[in-house]
Design a protein around this motif. Structure first.
Motif, PDB file in Angstrom:
ATOM      1  N   UNK A   1       0.844  -1.180   0.000  1.00 15.00           N
ATOM      2  CA  UNK A   1       0.000   0.000   0.000  1.00 15.00           C
ATOM      3  C   UNK A   1       0.881   1.231   0.000  1.00 15.00           C
ATOM      4  N   UNK A   2       0.634   2.092  -0.965  1.00 19.14           N
ATOM      5  CA  UNK A   2       1.441   3.296  -1.125  1.00 19.14           C
ATOM      6  C   UNK A   2       0.933   4.384  -0.198  1.00 19.14           C
ATOM      7  N   UNK A   3       1.836   5.023   0.507  1.00 21.79           N
ATOM      8  CA  UNK A   3       1.477   6.118   1.402  1.00 21.79           C
ATOM      9  C   UNK A   3       1.727   7.435   0.687  1.00 21.79           C
ATOM     10  N   UNK A   4       0.683   8.239   0.572  1.00 24.09           N
ATOM     11  CA  UNK A   4       0.788   9.552  -0.057  1.00 24.09           C
ATOM     12  C   UNK A   4       0.737  10.626   1.012  1.00 24.09           C
ATOM     13  N   UNK A   5       1.412  11.726   0.746  1.00 29.44           N
ATOM     14  CA  UNK A   5       1.307  12.859   1.656  1.00 29.44           C
ATOM     15  C   UNK A   5      -0.119  13.409   1.565  1.00 29.44           C
TER      16      UNK A   5
ATOM     17  N   UNK B   1     -11.900   9.638  -2.588  1.00 31.99           N
ATOM     18  CA  UNK B   1     -10.926   8.942  -1.750  1.00 31.99           C
ATOM     19  C   UNK B   1     -11.056   7.431  -1.888  1.00 31.99           C
ATOM     20  N   UNK B   2     -12.283   6.938  -1.957  1.00 30.77           N
ATOM     21  CA  UNK B   2     -12.489   5.497  -2.149  1.00 30.77           C
ATOM     22  C   UNK B   2     -11.931   5.045  -3.497  1.00 30.77           C
ATOM     23  N   UNK B   3     -12.159   5.851  -4.537  1.00 29.54           N
ATOM     24  CA  UNK B   3     -11.620   5.522  -5.848  1.00 29.54           C
ATOM     25  C   UNK B   3     -10.096   5.531  -5.825  1.00 29.54           C
ATOM     26  N   UNK B   4      -9.522   6.536  -5.176  1.00 33.87           N
ATOM     27  CA  UNK B   4      -8.066   6.613  -5.074  1.00 33.87           C
ATOM     28  C   UNK B   4      -7.508   5.405  -4.331  1.00 33.87           C
ATOM     29  N   UNK B   5      -8.138   5.028  -3.236  1.00 35.35           N
ATOM     30  CA  UNK B   5      -7.690   3.843  -2.491  1.00 35.35           C
ATOM     31  C   UNK B   5      -7.762   2.592  -3.353  1.00 35.35           C
ATOM     32  N   UNK B   6      -8.835   2.456  -4.138  1.00 41.69           N
ATOM     33  CA  UNK B   6      -8.965   1.314  -5.040  1.00 41.69           C
ATOM     34  C   UNK B   6      -7.844   1.306  -6.070  1.00 41.69           C
ATOM     35  N   UNK B   7      -7.585   2.452  -6.656  1.00 36.81           N
ATOM     36  CA  UNK B   7      -6.534   2.547  -7.677  1.00 36.81           C
ATOM     37  C   UNK B   7      -5.183   2.185  -7.079  1.00 36.81           C
ATOM     38  N   UNK B   8      -4.904   2.718  -5.902  1.00 40.30           N
ATOM     39  CA  UNK B   8      -3.616   2.434  -5.258  1.00 40.30           C
ATOM     40  C   UNK B   8      -3.479   0.937  -4.973  1.00 40.30           C
TER      41      UNK B   8
END
Length: 84
Positions: free
Chosen positions: A2-6, A35-42
């Motif tokens: 899981x990538x951690x973004x600032x 945010x849910x979409x971003x989490x899915x993409x990540x």
């Protein structure tokens, strides 16, 4: 993995996703949906991009090693043999 973004990067990406949905699909999505979409993409798509980057880096390192070996080999000097 899981990538951690600032927080700043995450906020910018969420805004980009919301803008994309509005411009391309004429839909407005909120922060939670973005945010849910971003989490899915990540989680689901990110590893493909990460692995591609790793393979690109590996290929570049291999090419650099080949080049380095050629450069080092070019430094060798011929040895004259004494004829008896």
């Amino acid at each position: 993995m899981y990538m951690k973004l600032s927080n700043e990067h995450k906020a910018q990406i969420k805004e980009n996703l919301k803008e994309y949905f509005y411009n391309e699909r004429s839909e407005e999505i909120g922060d939670l949906a973005a945010e849910n979409l971003l989490d899915f993409i990540i989680k689901e798509v990110g590893p493909y991009f990460f692995n591609h980057g790793v393979n690109e880096a590996k290929d570049m390192c291999e090419q650099k090693m080949i080049s380095l070996e050629e450069d080092i080999a070019s430094l060798e000097r011929p040895i004259k043999r004494n004829r008896s």
